[in-house]
Design a protein around this motif. Structure first.
Motif, PDB file in Angstrom:
ATOM      1  N   LEU A 140       0.930  -1.637  -0.426  1.00  0.00           N
ATOM      2  CA  LEU A 140      -0.099   0.648   0.129  1.00  0.00           C
ATOM      3  C   LEU A 140       0.572   1.418   0.221  1.00  0.00           C
ATOM      4  O   LEU A 140       0.182   1.914  -0.625  1.00  0.00           O
ATOM      5  CB  LEU A 140      -1.322   0.204   0.942  1.00  0.00           C
ATOM      6  CG  LEU A 140      -1.866   1.448   1.832  1.00  0.00           C
ATOM      7  CD1 LEU A 140      -2.660   1.391  -0.200  1.00  0.00           C
ATOM      8  CD2 LEU A 140      -2.863   1.223   2.828  1.00  0.00           C
ATOM      9  N   GLU A 141       1.524   1.223   0.846  1.00  0.00           N
ATOM     10  CA  GLU A 141       2.854   2.139   0.681  1.00  0.00           C
ATOM     11  C   GLU A 141       3.758   2.913  -0.467  1.00  0.00           C
ATOM     12  O   GLU A 141       3.078   3.753  -1.384  1.00  0.00           O
ATOM     13  CB  GLU A 141       4.188   2.142   1.779  1.00  0.00           C
ATOM     14  CG  GLU A 141       4.642   3.211   2.372  1.00  0.00           C
ATOM     15  CD  GLU A 141       5.765   2.791   3.091  1.00  0.00           C
ATOM     16  OE1 GLU A 141       5.721   4.044   4.689  1.00  0.00           O
ATOM     17  OE2 GLU A 141       6.202   2.580   3.264  1.00  0.00           O
ATOM     18  N   ALA A 142       3.772   1.581  -1.489  1.00  0.00           N
ATOM     19  CA  ALA A 142       4.322   1.870  -2.638  1.00  0.00           C
ATOM     20  C   ALA A 142       3.417   2.159  -3.389  1.00  0.00           C
ATOM     21  O   ALA A 142       3.250   3.496  -4.283  1.00  0.00           O
ATOM     22  CB  ALA A 142       5.163   0.124  -2.904  1.00  0.00           C
ATOM     23  N   ILE A 143       2.276   2.255  -2.987  1.00  0.00           N
ATOM     24  CA  ILE A 143       0.696   2.511  -3.987  1.00  0.00           C
ATOM     25  C   ILE A 143       0.788   3.683  -3.956  1.00  0.00           C
ATOM     26  O   ILE A 143       0.773   4.635  -4.912  1.00  0.00           O
ATOM     27  CB  ILE A 143      -0.640   1.877  -4.157  1.00  0.00           C
ATOM     28  CG1 ILE A 143       0.849   0.276  -4.527  1.00  0.00           C
ATOM     29  CG2 ILE A 143      -1.644   2.436  -4.860  1.00  0.00           C
ATOM     30  CD1 ILE A 143      -1.478  -0.568  -4.218  1.00  0.00           C
ATOM     31  N   GLU A 144       0.491   4.109  -2.680  1.00  0.00           N
ATOM     32  CA  GLU A 144       0.686   5.430  -2.449  1.00  0.00           C
ATOM     33  C   GLU A 144       1.616   6.867  -2.681  1.00  0.00           C
ATOM     34  O   GLU A 144       1.280   7.757  -3.261  1.00  0.00           O
ATOM     35  CB  GLU A 144       0.307   5.766  -1.004  1.00  0.00           C
ATOM     36  CG  GLU A 144      -0.940   5.127  -0.043  1.00  0.00           C
ATOM     37  CD  GLU A 144      -1.270   5.053   1.096  1.00  0.00           C
ATOM     38  OE1 GLU A 144      -0.388   5.142   1.889  1.00  0.00           O
ATOM     39  OE2 GLU A 144      -2.877   4.675   0.949  1.00  0.00           O
ATOM     40  N   LEU A 145       3.122   6.265  -2.993  1.00  0.00           N
ATOM     41  CA  LEU A 145       3.761   7.059  -2.846  1.00  0.00           C
ATOM     42  C   LEU A 145       4.087   7.810  -4.576  1.00  0.00           C
ATOM     43  O   LEU A 145       4.033   8.337  -5.362  1.00  0.00           O
ATOM     44  CB  LEU A 145       5.096   6.487  -2.738  1.00  0.00           C
ATOM     45  CG  LEU A 145       6.317   6.892  -3.106  1.00  0.00           C
ATOM     46  CD1 LEU A 145       6.220   8.672  -2.330  1.00  0.00           C
ATOM     47  CD2 LEU A 145       8.069   6.191  -2.601  1.00  0.00           C
ATOM     48  N   PHE A 146       3.523   5.983  -5.195  1.00  0.00           N
ATOM     49  CA  PHE A 146       3.632   5.663  -7.096  1.00  0.00           C
ATOM     50  C   PHE A 146       2.656   7.138  -6.956  1.00  0.00           C
ATOM     51  O   PHE A 146       3.063   8.372  -8.240  1.00  0.00           O
ATOM     52  CB  PHE A 146       3.173   5.068  -7.305  1.00  0.00           C
ATOM     53  CG  PHE A 146       3.029   4.677  -9.157  1.00  0.00           C
ATOM     54  CD1 PHE A 146       3.508   4.458  -9.573  1.00  0.00           C
ATOM     55  CD2 PHE A 146       2.294   5.013  -9.368  1.00  0.00           C
ATOM     56  CE1 PHE A 146       3.983   4.814 -11.164  1.00  0.00           C
ATOM     57  CE2 PHE A 146       1.528   5.352 -10.454  1.00  0.00           C
ATOM     58  CZ  PHE A 146       2.751   4.666 -11.870  1.00  0.00           C
ATOM     59  N   CYS A 147       1.501   7.599  -6.482  1.00  0.00           N
ATOM     60  CA  CYS A 147       0.269   8.210  -6.981  1.00  0.00           C
ATOM     61  C   CYS A 147       0.604   9.604  -6.182  1.00  0.00           C
ATOM     62  O   CYS A 147       0.068  10.765  -7.104  1.00  0.00           O
ATOM     63  CB  CYS A 147      -1.200   7.837  -6.425  1.00  0.00           C
ATOM     64  SG  CYS A 147      -1.641   6.422  -6.672  1.00  0.00           S
ATOM     65  N   TYR A 148       0.975   9.960  -5.231  1.00  0.00           N
ATOM     66  CA  TYR A 148       1.673  11.274  -4.412  1.00  0.00           C
ATOM     67  C   TYR A 148       2.550  11.716  -5.584  1.00  0.00           C
ATOM     68  O   TYR A 148       2.756  12.994  -5.616  1.00  0.00           O
ATOM     69  CB  TYR A 148       2.201  11.050  -2.997  1.00  0.00           C
ATOM     70  CG  TYR A 148       2.318  11.884  -2.773  1.00  0.00           C
ATOM     71  CD1 TYR A 148       2.573  12.996  -2.468  1.00  0.00           C
ATOM     72  CD2 TYR A 148       4.230  12.028  -2.880  1.00  0.00           C
ATOM     73  CE1 TYR A 148       3.122  14.054  -1.472  1.00  0.00           C
ATOM     74  CE2 TYR A 148       4.855  13.331  -1.940  1.00  0.00           C
ATOM     75  CZ  TYR A 148       4.202  14.333  -1.708  1.00  0.00           C
ATOM     76  OH  TYR A 148       4.118  15.439  -1.064  1.00  0.00           O
ATOM     77  N   ARG A 149       3.530  11.134  -5.891  1.00  0.00           N
ATOM     78  CA  ARG A 149       4.792  11.984  -6.914  1.00  0.00           C
ATOM     79  C   ARG A 149       3.636  11.907  -8.316  1.00  0.00           C
ATOM     80  O   ARG A 149       4.117  12.748  -8.993  1.00  0.00           O
ATOM     81  CB  ARG A 149       6.088  10.914  -6.700  1.00  0.00           C
ATOM     82  CG  ARG A 149       6.972   9.742  -5.990  1.00  0.00           C
ATOM     83  CD  ARG A 149       7.636  11.376  -5.382  1.00  0.00           C
ATOM     84  NE  ARG A 149       8.841  11.470  -6.900  1.00  0.00           N
ATOM     85  CZ  ARG A 149       9.736  10.469  -6.978  1.00  0.00           C
ATOM     86  NH1 ARG A 149       9.923   9.071  -5.968  1.00  0.00           N
ATOM     87  NH2 ARG A 149      10.271  10.680  -7.927  1.00  0.00           N
ATOM     88  N   ALA A 150       2.922  10.769  -9.028  1.00  0.00           N
ATOM     89  CA  ALA A 150       2.271  11.145  -9.381  1.00  0.00           C
ATOM     90  C   ALA A 150       0.972  12.797 -10.011  1.00  0.00           C
ATOM     91  O   ALA A 150       1.805  13.672 -10.673  1.00  0.00           O
ATOM     92  CB  ALA A 150       1.681  10.612  -9.915  1.00  0.00           C
ATOM     93  N   ALA A 151       0.424  12.320  -8.484  1.00  0.00           N
ATOM     94  CA  ALA A 151       0.269  13.879  -8.628  1.00  0.00           C
ATOM     95  C   ALA A 151       0.601  15.241  -8.528  1.00  0.00           C
ATOM     96  O   ALA A 151       0.644  16.616  -9.165  1.00  0.00           O
ATOM     97  CB  ALA A 151      -0.515  13.858  -7.310  1.00  0.00           C
ATOM     98  N   CYS A 152       2.152  15.838  -7.934  1.00  0.00           N
ATOM     99  CA  CYS A 152       3.043  16.294  -7.574  1.00  0.00           C
ATOM    100  C   CYS A 152       4.079  16.916  -8.850  1.00  0.00           C
ATOM    101  O   CYS A 152       3.601  17.586  -9.488  1.00  0.00           O
ATOM    102  CB  CYS A 152       3.897  15.722  -6.983  1.00  0.00           C
ATOM    103  SG  CYS A 152       3.578  15.909  -5.159  1.00  0.00           S
ATOM    104  N   GLU A 153       4.063  16.047  -9.898  1.00  0.00           N
ATOM    105  CA  GLU A 153       4.601  16.124 -11.300  1.00  0.00           C
ATOM    106  C   GLU A 153       3.266  16.476 -12.147  1.00  0.00           C
ATOM    107  O   GLU A 153       3.890  17.798 -12.914  1.00  0.00           O
ATOM    108  CB  GLU A 153       4.740  14.558 -11.745  1.00  0.00           C
ATOM    109  CG  GLU A 153       5.769  14.455 -13.309  1.00  0.00           C
ATOM    110  CD  GLU A 153       7.257  15.674 -12.584  1.00  0.00           C
ATOM    111  OE1 GLU A 153       7.769  16.243 -13.566  1.00  0.00           O
ATOM    112  OE2 GLU A 153       7.695  15.279 -11.604  1.00  0.00           O
ATOM    113  N   LEU A 154       2.336  15.529 -12.184  1.00  0.00           N
ATOM    114  CA  LEU A 154       0.573  16.558 -12.872  1.00  0.00           C
ATOM    115  C   LEU A 154       1.011  18.178 -12.176  1.00  0.00           C
ATOM    116  O   LEU A 154       0.401  19.293 -13.600  1.00  0.00           O
ATOM    117  CB  LEU A 154      -0.111  15.855 -12.608  1.00  0.00           C
ATOM    118  CG  LEU A 154      -0.826  15.919 -13.749  1.00  0.00           C
ATOM    119  CD1 LEU A 154      -2.323  14.901 -13.106  1.00  0.00           C
ATOM    120  CD2 LEU A 154      -2.372  17.022 -13.478  1.00  0.00           C
ATOM    121  N   ALA A 155       0.656  18.546 -11.126  1.00  0.00           N
ATOM    122  CA  ALA A 155       0.825  19.762 -10.850  1.00  0.00           C
ATOM    123  C   ALA A 155       1.640  20.481 -11.399  1.00  0.00           C
ATOM    124  O   ALA A 155       1.420  21.716 -12.209  1.00  0.00           O
ATOM    125  CB  ALA A 155       0.233  20.031  -9.384  1.00  0.00           C
ATOM    126  N   ALA A 156       3.213  20.243 -11.286  1.00  0.00           N
ATOM    127  CA  ALA A 156       4.346  20.870 -11.446  1.00  0.00           C
ATOM    128  C   ALA A 156       3.981  21.422 -13.471  1.00  0.00           C
ATOM    129  O   ALA A 156       4.194  22.452 -13.862  1.00  0.00           O
ATOM    130  CB  ALA A 156       5.053  20.213 -11.569  1.00  0.00           C
TER     131      ALA A 156
END
Length: 404
Positions: free
Chosen positions: A297-313
């Motif tokens: 679950l932590e790996a999935i959540e990190l994947f999604c967190y990083r993706a959202a940060c990149e998308l916002a940038a």
């Protein structure tokens, strides 16, 4: 007899192939398939244009340990015998890195192969196998025209600032710039946006190609403005086995502080990191989603967190956001990943229709969302077929004009 284009998309241990009728805009593959487990235990699968499974013949000889040099001649022979009414007139290949000089597909020549071989260090997981496939076809069918289609070409529309690193100009001039990848996928999605988005197709769109390799691309007027991947396919998003963006100081510490060799570091970054490294379980998102382990679950959540940060940038580069498009294996099939990413973007007005998202529908944004959120299947093979038709047709026209 139907003239057809053979499309080959080669990975480190697999080969995806397809046959398309030689048309400017091919619609449906005459057949498509995959050979997995190359170098160990090859497994063949294929389906025709009616989605019916096709059987491997004994003459194909996919034996344990078969290499790409063994398999491609066997595949070409199988295609010739199986599709007796099809005449293969050209082959198109996915080539991950085309460098800074190629803004579109190119006819294969020895000079081109030599040029592309110099880029192997920038895409070590893909480029050697891409070039090996081209040479294997050359050996078996030396007169067959071949076309290289580059993942980097789509991003050559970016302005200079989007491509620069803050390094000395001498290094920039030597080719150390942001290239971007997954361009064949983005090219296909860009061609389909009018069908799905109508007038918004040329607006501010961020495409998320999420698979074992993952990246994002910010587009306006269906052209690449910025992308998450850079000089190599290591940069940007967290991936299946690749770490994505990382503090360069970490790399220096691993080399100098922990005495890693460059080969050990390369293996760590390309093979042992990402979802696999964080979870300690797998690089396969489906396996992680079914696992009860907290590390999964932590790996999935990190994947999604990083993706959202990149998308916002990336939204900064196009001045806002009108639509998000999810594509590729994870993007097309994981409702959980899409939901977690979009939850982080609620402050931007992104809202999902939960039922539509769970059903993997094309439009998954809710009626209250200020941003359209779409799921659009990609088709790199069709993009390659179109490009190969275009290049070979232009070549024939030039030859005819020279004769006249």
């Amino acid at each position: 007899m139907t003239d057809a284009i053979l499309v080959l998309n080669v990975g480190s241990s697999s080969l995806k192939f397809a046959l398309y009728a030689d048309e400017a805009t091919p619609s449906v593959a005459l057949l498509r398939g995959k050979i997995a487990g190359i170098g160990s235990h090859p497994i063949f699968s294929a389906r025709d244009d009616h989605n019916l499974a096709l059987q491997q013949t004994e003459g194909m000889r996919l034996t344990t340990g078969s290499t790409l040099d063994d398999i491609i001649p066997a595949l070409l022979d199988w295609l010739k015998r199986h599709r007796g009414g099809v005449n293969i007139i050209a082959a198109g290949h996915r080539v991950v890195h085309g460098g800074r000089n190629h803004t579109g597909p190119a006819k294969v020549t020895e000079a081109l192969l030599d040029e592309l071989a110099t880029l192997v260090p920038l895409a070590p997981l893909h480029q050697p196998h891409n070039l090996q496939a081209i040479r294997a076809v050359c050996s078996f069918l030396p007169t067959l025209p071949q076309v290289a289609c580059f993942d980097t070409s789509f991003h050559r529309t970016q302005d200079r600032l989007a491509q620069l690193f803050a390094l000395p100009r001498t290094l920039t001039d030597a080719g150390i710039i942001r290239y971007g990848f997954h361009g064949l996928s983005y090219d296909y999605i860009a061609s389909r946006l009018p069908h799905y988005l109508g007038a918004k197709a040329d607006a501010r769109v961020v495409m998320a190609h999420l698979g074992n390799g993952a990246s994002m691309c910010a587009m306006k007027a269906r052209q690449s403005v910025a992308t998450s991947m850079g000089f190599t396919a290591l940069d940007g998003l967290m991936m299946g086995q690749r770490c994505g963006s990382i503090d360069p100081g970490v790399l220096l510490y691993l080399l100098d502080g922990l005495d890693m060799t460059t080969q050990e570091l390369k293996h760590l970054l390309y093979e042992e990191s990402g979802l696999l490294g964080v979870s300690g379980i797998s690089n396969d998102m489906a396996i992680l989603q079914s696992s009860p382990a907290p590390e999964a679950l932590e790996a999935i959540e990190l994947f999604c967190y990083r993706a959202a940060c990149e998308l916002a940038a990336l939204c900064t580069t196009i001045g806002g956001l009108d639509a998000i498009v999810f594509t590729a294996g994870i993007g097309e099939n994981s409702a959980l990943v899409r939901r977690l990413i979009c939850d982080h973007l609620a402050w931007m007005g992104v809202a999902l229709d939960g039922h539509a998202n769970e059903r993997n529908e094309h439009q998954i944004s809710s009626t209250t969302s200020t941003v359209d959120v779409m799921v659009i299947p990609t088709n790199e093979e069709m993009t390659i077929a179109c490009a190969t038709h275009r290049v070979t047709t232009q070549q024939v026209k030039r030859c005819r004009s020279q004769v006249q």
